[in-house]
Design an enzyme around this catalytic site. Structure first.
Site, PDB file in Angstrom:
ATOM      1  N   TYR A   1       0.863  -1.184   0.000  1.00 39.90           N
ATOM      2  CA  TYR A   1       0.000   0.000   0.000  1.00 39.90           C
ATOM      3  C   TYR A   1       0.897   1.231   0.000  1.00 39.90           C
ATOM      4  O   TYR A   1       1.861   1.283   0.741  1.00 39.90           O
ATOM      5  CB  TYR A   1      -0.969   0.032   1.195  1.00 39.90           C
TER       6      TYR A   1
ATOM      7  N   GLU B   1       8.846  -5.446   9.131  1.00 43.75           N
ATOM      8  CA  GLU B   1       7.712  -5.740  10.013  1.00 43.75           C
ATOM      9  C   GLU B   1       8.041  -7.054  10.672  1.00 43.75           C
ATOM     10  O   GLU B   1       8.084  -8.087  10.013  1.00 43.75           O
ATOM     11  CB  GLU B   1       6.427  -5.868   9.182  1.00 43.75           C
TER      12      GLU B   1
HETATM   13 ZN    ZN Z   1       5.229   0.940  12.154  1.00 44.50          ZN
END
Ligand code: ZN
Ligand code: NAG
Ligand code: NAG
Ligand code: NAG
Length: 489
Positions: A284, A306
């Protein structure tokens, strides 16, 4: 666009976006066209009311507070004094120092070695990174001279670790900083000119920007939570649509992100992301992110990692999360020793280091070598052939073709000063290659020419005088043939 429309989009986001995937992004609302729109700026930098779940006291149990983190950093600096240095790059809005640990066998000294940086806790409510980075620093200190990877990193890399970029957000248990600005939307952006307004920039962002300007990093990574994937540039797309937007170093980035995901416990077995990696804009698009800014303005290849689906797992899971990520973090840093090309650039006449530029044919990206050592590091994907070009104003460019295999390659360049039309060498001006330097060289050149002319005329005259003398002598000799000739040997 009026505020009620913004509010509508905001509400819409609640229904359309699963909240568990709010990681790097937060607001997945695409920024509408017309980037100068005042309300779109609101969408990008500032956050609305925190929409995540309330973080309970029990959940924060076992995590270091900001004071405890500072103490941990200071203690690390004492315990590992001979391979580290602690310094601050600035202060948060509420005055917390942004402390960095540098790990190297020569901390604080510039060397002909690549530098890597890790940044944790960019988002206040993603605290796993700050804990893991402290565990990483301590692991390196404990295993230096025992583990080969630890030793290799300490000896060959300058590793800089900023455990928290957003201590205020952490204290407030929220994503944004004390002004509720998303720091990963606050950097100058390729498509989003609003972020160029310097007065609006947060002190945390400014600290990072100054840091990167003063210290050349070859590569870096920031740690986030809420997903499990290694994200690489570009993060933004021109039309704010979701699609793969490749940066010039796409191949290098995919290789770099794969080093992380493949060394991780289970990141590469992701069902959502092939191989556990993703192009940012394909996931995104975001604007004002730190990653793209580092690549464009810092000469630094940065990943956004992440590292856990759960943003705020129970503290007793931290040691296992560290184990899941330990090899990835180490291999990523060590990739600066094991891959890519590096070397130094010199001038052929003085053997001084030159601050030259290194480019790869077909990749629109410049890497600068350092002023002091002429040292450069260029991350590249292996098993490829490359044409490496080195340029420097006032010097002839040099190009060489290489086949980069599975190991790093060392390539030094010795550049010859440019030869001008008149066939005279341009003086070595490596300290001062701006217009003024060139002007001085030009004037000197002309002065030389004048001097040569003058000497030529004088010589011609002397020659004439000597000839005259010889003729006279000759004539005299003819007139007095009986005169004893001088003995000549
Ligand atoms: Zn973050
Ligand atoms: C740091 O200290 C350790 C233990 O005293 C020693 O082995 C090491 O050589 C020292 N210095 C460096 C740069 O490694
Ligand atoms: C990785 O392992 C963790 C812990 O076992 C699990 O929660 C997570 O779903 C796994 N993720 C993937 C992509 O396999
Ligand atoms: C590299 O050098 C060029 C020319 O001096 C400069 O414009 C550019 O900002 C430098 N890049 C970095 C990342 O320092």
């Amino acid at each position: 666009m009026d505020l009620s429309f913004v509010f509508f989009l905001f509400l819409l986001s609640f229904f359309l976006i699963p909240s568990s995937t709010i990681a790097r992004g937060g607001d997945r609302i695409p920024i509408p066209s017309g980037f100068l729109d005042k309300s779109s700026e609101l969408l990008a930098r500032h956050l609305f009311e925190d929409k995540q779940r309330k973080i309970s006291e029990a959940l924060t149990d076992g995590y270091m507070s900001n004071t405890e983190l500072e103490k941990s950093v200071t203690e690390f600096g004492q315990r590992c004094a001979n391979i580290s240095r602690i310094y601050s790059i600035g202060k948060s809005v509420n005055g917390s120092p942004l402390l960095v640990i540098e790990i190297s066998d020569k901390p604080g000294k510039e060397e002909a070695e690549p530098a890597f940086k890790f940044i944790g806790n960019v988002h206040g409510d993603e605290p796993v990174g700050r804990e893991l980075l402290m565990l990483l620093a301590n692991w390196l200190c404990s295993n230096y001279m025992k583990d080969s990877l630890a030793t290799m990193i300490v000896k060959n890399v300058h590793l800089h670790i900023l455990p928290t970029m957003n201590p205020d957000g952490f204290a407030l248990r929220r994503r944004g900083n004390a002004n509720n600005v998303d720091l990963n939307r606050d950097f100058p952006d390729r498509f989003y000119p609003v972020n160029d307004v310097e007065d609006m920039r947060q002190p945390e962002t400014r600290a990072i920007m100054n840091w990167v300007k003063n210290q050349q990093f070859a590569a870096s990574a920031s740690l986030h939570g809420g997903a499990l994937v290694a994200n690489y540039p570009w993060d933004g797309s021109q039309d704010s649509r979701k699609k793969y937007v490749a940066c010039p170093d796409d191949k290098a980035f995919r290789y770099m992100a794969s080093i992380y995901s493949q060394s991780h416990y289970n990141m590469s077995s992701s069902t959502e992301f092939a191989g556990g990696i993703t192009n940012g804009a394909q996931w995104y698009p975001i604007y004002g992110g730190m990653q793209d800014w580092n690549y464009i303005h810092g000469g630094c290849l940065e990943l956004t990692l992440e590292i856990s689906d759960d943003k705020w797992p129970r503290a007793n899971e931290l040691p296992i999360l560290f184990e899941y990520n330990r090899k990835s973090m180490l291999n990523l840093v060590a990739s600066l020793v094991k891959s890519g090309i590096h070397g130094r650039t010199f001038s052929s006449d003085t053997y001084h280091p030159l601050p030259a530029s290194v480019t790869i044919n077909g990749i629109d990206y410049k890497t600068n070598s350092s002023r002091r050592f002429g040292y450069y590091y260029r991350f590249l994907a292996p098993s490829e052939s490359y044409e490496v070009m080195v340029t420097m104003p006032g010097y002839e460019s040099k190009t060489t073709r290489i086949l980069l295999e599975d190991e790093a390659m060392s390539l030094d360049f010795i550049l010859d000063p440019e030869v001008s039309d008149a066939g005279r060498q341009v003086d070595d001006c490596y300290c001062n290659c701006d217009g003024q330097g060139k002007l001085v060289v030009g004037i000197l050149g002309r002065a030389h020419l004048d001097m040569f002319l003058a000497i030529f005329v004088v010589l011609l005259f002397l020659c004439f005088l000597l000839k005259r003398k010889a003729v006279i002598r000759f004539l005299k000799r003819r007139h007095f043939p009986g005169h004893k000739r001088a003995i000549e040997v």
